[in-house]
Motif scaffolding. Sequence first.
Motif: not given
Length: 277
Positions: A175-179, A181-186
């Motif tokens: 998820a982070r590699s697709l752009g 942020t830490n909050w969005q990945a969470f």
Amino acid sequence: MLAPTLLALIFLLLVPIGIMFIYTFYAFKTAGVETADLNLGNWHEFFGDPYYHGFLWKTARVSTITALLCAFMGYPAAYCIAMTRFRHKWLLLLLLIVPFWISFTIRTFSWVHILGEQGVINVTLKSLGVISEPLQMLYTEGAVIMGMIHFLLPYMILNVYVSLDGIDRNLVSAARSLGCTNWQAFREVTLPLSLPGLGAGLLLSFVLAAGSYVTPQILGGRSDSLFGNLIFDTIMRELNWPMGTTLSIVLLALLGVVSVIYSRYMGLSTIFKGLSR
């Protein structure tokens, strides 16, 4: 292979519940005396008397508040334990279950020395000059909720931790590699995948809080009794066993409905995983 388990469930669970259900149709005569008239008097009394409805509503409300507060407080703690890079993670889990080594009654009584008029909080605030008179914190609904959170929070943390610990870390990295942020990945990965554990913790907290007797008895006032206290008073003080068993069946039915709803959408296997850690 299932025969021993089925026999145990039948004779240790279903048969006692069946006997209790039959006892609800007995007629109460006087303290400790009832007759097998087999009528619906106890059920008519329960459904027709708002006094019992008030206890049931208060129990559901307090249990819901307790479960939600446990989720609010327990999720961050479980997340920190699951995501920490500390090599000895087992030590954190050990510290989490240490309170279970102390008697539940003793842990509940400890809040008397914290919230009482001569408790730690009031003595500290008075010595600092913040208050002139002790605050009324003990024997209130808030004290009951605090005591139950103290008891139930480890269950919440363990169930959420099981879900978080089982999440593939590669999904978060992807998820982070697709752009993200830490909050969005969470929000998009971690939180949805941990919902079964959160739901299991909510169910356990609600069920155990709804059936609680000791905590309201020690930390609550006369107006803070829950349904478990009502059942105890009906059976042990009034010696009205038919009405007491009726109230017990009502509470069992309420918790059963909540468990069935949870099982329909989440599944009970998550709870067993959390308790087996």
